[in-house]
Design an enzyme around this catalytic site. Structure first.
Site, short mmCIF file in Angstrom:
data_model
loop_
_atom_site.label_atom_id
_atom_site.label_comp_id
_atom_site.label_asym_id
_atom_site.label_seq_id
_atom_site.Cartn_x
_atom_site.Cartn_y
_atom_site.Cartn_z
N HIS A 68 0.73 -1.15 -0.17
CA HIS A 68 0.13 -0.40 0.32
C HIS A 68 0.68 1.27 0.60
O HIS A 68 2.29 1.61 0.40
CB HIS A 68 -0.89 0.16 1.26
CG HIS A 68 -0.44 -0.06 2.85
ND1 HIS A 68 0.53 -0.93 3.29
CD2 HIS A 68 -0.21 1.03 3.07
CE1 HIS A 68 0.77 -0.71 4.43
NE2 HIS A 68 0.60 0.47 4.52
N ASP B 266 5.75 4.79 5.38
CA ASP B 266 6.48 3.65 5.59
C ASP B 266 7.02 2.67 5.54
O ASP B 266 7.21 1.31 6.02
CB ASP B 266 5.98 3.50 7.28
CG ASP B 266 4.65 3.48 7.71
OD1 ASP B 266 4.23 3.75 6.88
OD2 ASP B 266 4.33 2.31 8.28
N HIS B 267 6.11 2.59 4.59
CA HIS B 267 6.08 1.23 3.24
C HIS B 267 6.82 1.50 2.39
O HIS B 267 7.72 0.67 1.34
CB HIS B 267 4.18 0.66 3.37
CG HIS B 267 4.12 0.23 4.72
ND1 HIS B 267 4.25 -0.95 4.70
CD2 HIS B 267 3.62 0.61 5.79
CE1 HIS B 267 3.82 -1.94 6.40
NE2 HIS B 267 3.01 -0.25 6.31
N HIS C 53 3.67 -4.68 11.04
CA HIS C 53 4.50 -3.62 12.06
C HIS C 53 4.65 -4.82 13.28
O HIS C 53 3.60 -5.13 13.41
CB HIS C 53 3.06 -2.12 12.10
CG HIS C 53 3.93 -1.46 11.39
ND1 HIS C 53 4.46 -0.24 12.16
CD2 HIS C 53 3.00 -1.15 10.69
CE1 HIS C 53 3.98 0.63 10.48
NE2 HIS C 53 3.23 -0.10 9.98
N ASP D 192 -1.03 -3.85 5.98
CA ASP D 192 -1.65 -3.00 7.25
C ASP D 192 -2.28 -3.85 7.61
O ASP D 192 -3.54 -2.41 7.90
CB ASP D 192 -0.78 -1.74 7.14
CG ASP D 192 0.39 -1.00 7.53
OD1 ASP D 192 1.04 -2.06 7.92
OD2 ASP D 192 0.58 -0.22 8.14
N HIS E 123 1.28 4.20 1.92
CA HIS E 123 1.58 4.90 2.83
C HIS E 123 3.23 4.79 2.79
O HIS E 123 4.20 4.03 3.05
CB HIS E 123 1.52 4.16 3.94
CG HIS E 123 -0.23 4.17 4.53
ND1 HIS E 123 -1.14 3.41 5.04
CD2 HIS E 123 -0.92 5.54 3.89
CE1 HIS E 123 -2.15 4.17 5.84
NE2 HIS E 123 -1.93 5.03 4.91
N HIS F 237 -7.94 -0.57 5.62
CA HIS F 237 -6.12 0.72 5.33
C HIS F 237 -6.46 1.68 4.66
O HIS F 237 -6.47 2.87 4.90
CB HIS F 237 -5.23 -0.25 5.78
CG HIS F 237 -4.25 0.06 6.46
ND1 HIS F 237 -4.44 0.76 8.14
CD2 HIS F 237 -2.95 1.05 6.03
CE1 HIS F 237 -3.28 1.82 8.14
NE2 HIS F 237 -2.70 0.99 7.00
ZN ZN Z 1 -0.06 1.74 6.31
#
Ligand code: ZN
Length: 255
Positions: free
Chosen positions: A56, A60-61, A171, A133, A58, A114
């Site tokens: 996805h 942090d990915h 995570h 996530d 985001h 998400h």
């Molecule tokens: Zn995420």
């Protein structure tokens, strides 16, 4: 030959993971939270990066995607239905598509909720699923761009995989998730056992993932919204599972 995986921590609480096909030498990074951490994992394993499979959009990915592609010339595969851009994408995929990493094949599942276009990669032959996530150990992702109904549908898709599927998520949230889950099902023996196991893992400095899907089904309240005890715990006995899921998720948001 069976796929090999290598898990590592990065950023503050993200997991990075590589999947490697020993017969061809191909290696994919599932998401790329930060380039240096993926490079360190490649150095440690001696593997060569050929692919990045993004779950996805985001940051942090995806924060390391462009830099890794520049350095390794790897192919970047990403979800087709995200509403936000993902850097350096070569191919987009959605449910019904398959992705190959050397001789390994992953089936793509749409798991919106998400984010609008979140996907999971399921390597059926090796019974390994990378769920980003959407699903966490004893938890699930926040419903940010979709609806609770969509998220519940996504979790049902993942729950339908074989019990002996190895689940890698994005995570390290397990201990906090357990604290919340125990407010929903304080008498769930599988959850009590998982709490003890996770505490041992964290105390030893080890990650709490991967996890087996069968164990999650017994202990993760977000996979159990259609279990009468969970519905009763949130005072929604007899109500649709999606409504129970929405209430459990809302309680977790406030926890
Ligand atoms: Zn995420």
């Amino acid at each position: 030959m069976a796929a090999q995986t290598h898990l590592f921590k990065c950023l503050s609480d993200n997991f990075g993971v590589l999947i490697h096909d020993p017969s061809t030498g191909a290696t994919a990074s599932i998401d790329a939270p930060e380039a240096w951490a993926v490079d360190a994992a490649l150095k440690e394993t001696g593997w060569t990066l050929t692919d990045i499979l993004v779950t996805h959009h985001h940051g942090d990915h995806t924060g390391g995607v462009a830099e890794l592609k520049e350095r390794h010339g790897c192919k970047v595969t990403a979800p087709r239905h995200e509403k936000q851009p993902i850097p350096a994408v070569d191919a987009t995929v959605a449910e019904g598509d398959t992705v190959t990493v050397g001789g390994l094949t992953a089936r793509v599942l749409d798991t919106p909720g998400h984010t609008a276009g979140h996907i999971a990669y399921v390597f059926d032959a090796d019974k390994i699923a990378f769920v980003g996530d959407t699903l966490f150990s004893i938890g699930c992702g926040r419903v940010i761009e979709g609806t609770p109904e969509q998220m519940w549908g996504s979790l049902l898709k993942l729950r339908a995989l074989p019990d002996d599927t190895t689940i890698y998520c994005g995570h390290e949230y397990t201990l906090a998730n357990i604290k919340f889950a125990q407010t929903i099902e304080p008498d769930n023996a599988a959850l009590t056992a998982r709490a003890a196991e996770a505490e041992r893992q964290v105390a030893a400095g080890r990650p709490t993932i991967p996890v087996m899907l069968g164990a999650e089904k017994q202990s993760n309240p977000f996979l159990r919204a259609d279990v009468p005890a969970v519905a009763a715990a949130v005072k929604l006995a007899g109500k649709p599972a999606a409504a129970v899921f929405a209430e459990v998720r809302e309680r977790k948001n406030r926890f």
